[in-house]
Design an enzyme around this catalytic site. Structure first.
Site, mmCIF file in Angstrom:
data_model
loop_
_atom_site.group_PDB
_atom_site.id
_atom_site.type_symbol
_atom_site.label_atom_id
_atom_site.label_comp_id
_atom_site.label_asym_id
_atom_site.label_seq_id
_atom_site.Cartn_x
_atom_site.Cartn_y
_atom_site.Cartn_z
ATOM 1 N N LYS A 9 -9.744 4.915 3.906
ATOM 2 C CA LYS A 9 -10.497 4.165 2.892
ATOM 3 C C LYS A 9 -9.962 2.734 2.985
ATOM 4 O O LYS A 9 -8.934 2.394 2.418
ATOM 5 C CB LYS A 9 -10.237 4.768 1.503
ATOM 6 C CG LYS A 9 -11.296 4.525 0.453
ATOM 7 C CD LYS A 9 -11.574 3.082 0.148
ATOM 8 C CE LYS A 9 -10.519 2.386 -0.650
ATOM 9 N NZ LYS A 9 -10.725 0.928 -0.779
ATOM 10 N N CYS A 59 2.737 -9.458 2.691
ATOM 11 C CA CYS A 59 3.765 -8.793 1.878
ATOM 12 C C CYS A 59 5.151 -9.178 2.371
ATOM 13 O O CYS A 59 6.135 -8.926 1.706
ATOM 14 C CB CYS A 59 3.593 -7.293 1.914
ATOM 15 S SG CYS A 59 3.874 -6.653 3.544
ATOM 16 N N GLU A 94 4.711 -11.278 -8.232
ATOM 17 C CA GLU A 94 4.196 -11.621 -6.902
ATOM 18 C C GLU A 94 2.946 -12.491 -7.093
ATOM 19 O O GLU A 94 2.010 -12.086 -7.787
ATOM 20 C CB GLU A 94 3.828 -10.334 -6.149
ATOM 21 C CG GLU A 94 3.294 -10.593 -4.761
ATOM 22 C CD GLU A 94 2.848 -9.301 -4.056
ATOM 23 O OE1 GLU A 94 2.207 -8.454 -4.703
ATOM 24 O OE2 GLU A 94 3.130 -9.167 -2.857
HETATM 25 P P1 NAD Z 1 -4.653 -3.465 -4.041
HETATM 26 O O1 NAD Z 1 -3.534 -2.649 -4.567
HETATM 27 O O2 NAD Z 1 -5.535 -4.161 -5.011
HETATM 28 O O3 NAD Z 1 -5.635 -2.559 -3.138
HETATM 29 C C1 NAD Z 1 -5.147 -1.738 -2.124
HETATM 30 C C2 NAD Z 1 -6.077 -0.539 -1.969
HETATM 31 O O4 NAD Z 1 -6.087 0.213 -3.189
HETATM 32 C C3 NAD Z 1 -7.529 -0.929 -1.687
HETATM 33 O O5 NAD Z 1 -8.040 -0.060 -0.698
HETATM 34 C C4 NAD Z 1 -8.226 -0.724 -3.031
HETATM 35 O O6 NAD Z 1 -9.559 -0.333 -2.898
HETATM 36 C C5 NAD Z 1 -7.413 0.376 -3.677
HETATM 37 N N1 NAD Z 1 -7.387 0.260 -5.142
HETATM 38 C C6 NAD Z 1 -7.442 -0.886 -5.865
HETATM 39 N N2 NAD Z 1 -7.381 -0.609 -7.181
HETATM 40 C C7 NAD Z 1 -7.278 0.742 -7.292
HETATM 41 C C8 NAD Z 1 -7.155 1.633 -8.405
HETATM 42 N N3 NAD Z 1 -7.136 1.181 -9.662
HETATM 43 N N4 NAD Z 1 -7.053 2.937 -8.153
HETATM 44 C C9 NAD Z 1 -7.067 3.413 -6.886
HETATM 45 N N5 NAD Z 1 -7.170 2.615 -5.794
HETATM 46 C C10 NAD Z 1 -7.263 1.288 -5.989
HETATM 47 O O7 NAD Z 1 -4.002 -4.489 -2.990
HETATM 48 P P2 NAD Z 1 -4.704 -5.689 -2.239
HETATM 49 O O8 NAD Z 1 -5.005 -6.775 -3.217
HETATM 50 O O9 NAD Z 1 -5.790 -5.208 -1.367
HETATM 51 O O10 NAD Z 1 -3.521 -6.147 -1.277
HETATM 52 C C11 NAD Z 1 -2.499 -7.025 -1.664
HETATM 53 C C12 NAD Z 1 -1.250 -6.289 -2.092
HETATM 54 O O11 NAD Z 1 -0.817 -5.411 -1.056
HETATM 55 C C13 NAD Z 1 -0.072 -7.201 -2.356
HETATM 56 O O12 NAD Z 1 0.587 -6.764 -3.509
HETATM 57 C C14 NAD Z 1 0.811 -7.028 -1.130
HETATM 58 O O13 NAD Z 1 2.176 -7.303 -1.339
HETATM 59 C C15 NAD Z 1 0.585 -5.603 -0.825
HETATM 60 N N6 NAD Z 1 0.909 -5.288 0.555
HETATM 61 C C16 NAD Z 1 2.051 -4.598 0.786
HETATM 62 C C17 NAD Z 1 2.424 -4.315 2.079
HETATM 63 C C18 NAD Z 1 3.676 -3.553 2.369
HETATM 64 O O14 NAD Z 1 3.849 -3.172 3.500
HETATM 65 N N7 NAD Z 1 4.555 -3.302 1.417
HETATM 66 C C19 NAD Z 1 1.621 -4.728 3.148
HETATM 67 C C20 NAD Z 1 0.443 -5.415 2.871
HETATM 68 C C21 NAD Z 1 0.102 -5.696 1.558
#
Ligand code: NAD
Length: 496
Positions: free
Chosen positions: A173, A281, A383
């Protein structure tokens, strides 16, 4: 208007949902396509396709599975330019940055090509009379991945190549913000000849994610995204009996010791703070200068460079960074800058007013630099995920170490110094999962594993590399006696 399709059982399938969300070009602010929020039935269809493909896939010799992976890797290399463009048009990062992301993803595919050797088990002859024992790692079944917007190609590639090489089948997804790159990857995967159903993509948001988390046939979930969602995924997924690794957000500090080479430090901070518009990240968001003199020298070098950052769309080959992902995110970054000023941080370079001719509706944020950051400020604690670098001044090294260890996140960190003692001490004592010594973005290579500590990772396994193999497999140990002719009679004591 282009509407994305799901990729189920090797075919592109139009969703029946009546709910769609817009996908934008962040450089122009224009909608480029529409993405379906798939129904629970469609999620179930994707899982069913993966389940149906499983028996033949896990029975296939690992050597044969790896042959598909080699072909896939070749196609990814051949189409790297197209893939990078697919990343940039929806994510906004520069073309070279997208190529870099892709390269790191392809390296995981290369690692997965070696799966026969990686899955090789252990054998002990004669552990007892005519008894041999062997153990190996077997796949879990249908596994799923849920990925963020910031690395639309690389982060899915942290997951599915290893899961699939191990003999699992996969449902992805991807982020609803930039599905073009994962869809092209999915097409190349099938061009490489993998059987249908081994890798499926279903689009959606929370609804699709919950359907995955609640599905009995999904045995494990890999998640990468923000910390609140990571925690939610981990809690709900493990409560449903699944194996879960959920990687979350970050606040990465770089300590600058007084003996550091300040030109090298400034170069490192420009790339690690502003590359990809700070939407990594592993971005450095806090530069911790030891002593005022160090901070002053640093700012003298940094400020003019932040002021003259080249910002533009991914089609501009001179651009050093692009826009952020959405209008909402742009506003969120602006509001953090407002908050920093309100809380008393010194705003040295203000990115709020940045405008690019011809791209007035794009989601650009100018490079922003703060000085005088303290640990009680919201912009320090949270963040921001934008091109906002903060300088904190501390009296000594010990205070800097405490500061990092006290932060709720523990993804990446770095120290810049010429002092080997300090560097070694830092590497030993810092409570962070990935540490750089004179390396600003210490993302582990494909044959190591990636993962933070504290609230940057929920679960017991880091992602990809050897930890990835462990996550997607479980250990089986078999004890055999041959020939069967040996008679011992009934033994009631514990076998020794
Ligand atoms: P996000 O958490 O908003 O979304 C990530 C995924 O979760 C998406 O596929 C989204 O559809 C899904 N999602 C969103 N809200 C949801 C909910 N309420 N319930 C279930 N699923 C949900 O993250 P983003 O904005 O796409 O990405 C940025 C974030 O990701 C930043 O916080 C960044 O630090 C983090 N990140 C972490 C790493 C790591 O390796 N630790 C790597 C890349 C990004």
């Amino acid at each position: 208007m282009h509407i994305y399709q799901n990729g189920i059982n090797g075919k592109l399938v139009t969703s029946n949902t009546d709910k769609h969300v817009a996908v934008y070009n962040p450089a122009t602010g224009e909608q480029s396509s529409s993405l379906p929020l798939s129904t629970n039935t469609e999620v179930s269809e994707a899982v069913a396709a993966a389940k149906a493909a499983l028996p033949a896939w896990l029975d296939m010799p690992a050597l044969k599975r790896s042959k598909f992976m080699f072909k896939f890797k070749q196609l990814l290399d051949d189409r790297a330019d197209d893939l990078a463009r697919a990343i940039s048009k929806e994510q906004g990062k520069t073309h070279d940055d997208a190529l870099g992301e892709l390269q790191r993803g392809i390296e995981i595919v290369e690692y997965a090509c070696g799966i026969p050797g990686l899955l090789k088990g252990e054998f002990s002859r004669n552990v007892g009379p005519a008894i041999d024992s062997f153990s190996d790692r077997q796949p879990l079944g249908v596994v799923a991945g849920i990925t963020p917007f910031n690395f639309p190609a690389m982060v899915p590639m942290w997951m599915f190549p290893i899961a699939i090489a191990c003999g699992n089948t996969f449902v992805l997804k991807p982020s609803e913000r930039d599905p073009a790159a994962p869809m092209l990857v999915w097409e190349l995967f099938h061009e490489a000849g993998f059987p249908p159903g081994v890798f499926n993509i279903v689009h959606g948001d929370k609804g699709a994610v919950d359907a995955i988390l609640d599905h009995d046939d999904v045995k494990a979930v890999s998640f990468v995204g923000s910390t609140p969602i990571a925690e939610y995924i981990y809690t709900r997924g493990t409560a449903a009996g699944k194996r879960v690794q959920a990687l979350g957000g970050a606040k990465n500090h770089m300590i600058i010791m007084p003996d550091a080479d300040m030109d090298q430090v400034a170069d490192a901070l420009m790339g690690a703070g502003y590359g990809s518009a700070g939407e990594r990240c592993m971005a450095i968001s806090v530069a911790v200068a030891i002593g005022d003199q160090t901070a002053d020298k640093l700012i003298e070098k940094l400020k003019p460079r932040v002021e003259s950052l080249k910002i533009g769309p991914s089609t501009d080959s001179d651009a050093e960074m692009g826009p952020v992902i959405t209008k909402m995110h742009q506003e969120k970054v602006f509001s953090y800058i407002d908050k920093g000023v309100e809380e008393g941080a010194e705003l040295l370079v203000d990115g709020r007013g940045f405008k690019l001719q011809g791209y007035e509706n794009g989601y650009f944020v100018g490079g922003t630099l703060f000085d005088g950051i303290t640990t009680d400020m919201t912009i320090y604690k949270e963040e921001i995920f934008g091109p906002v670098l903060q300088v904190a001044r501390v009296a000594d090294y010990e205070t800097a170490v405490d500061m990092i260890n006290d932060h709720e996140y523990g993804n990446g960190t770095a120290i810049f110094t010429r002092d080997g003692d300090a560097a070694r001490d830092f590497a030993n004592r810092i409570e962070v999962g990935m540490v750089g010594v004179n390396v600003p973005i210490p993302v582990p290579v494909a044959y190591h594993s990636f993962g933070g500590w504290k609230r940057s990772l929920f679960g017991d396994h880091s992602i990809y590399g050897p930890e990835g193999i462990h996550f997607y497999t479980r250990l089986k140990t078999i004890t055999t006696r041959w020939p069967t002719g040996i008679k011992q009679g009934a033994v009631f004591t514990f076998p020794t």
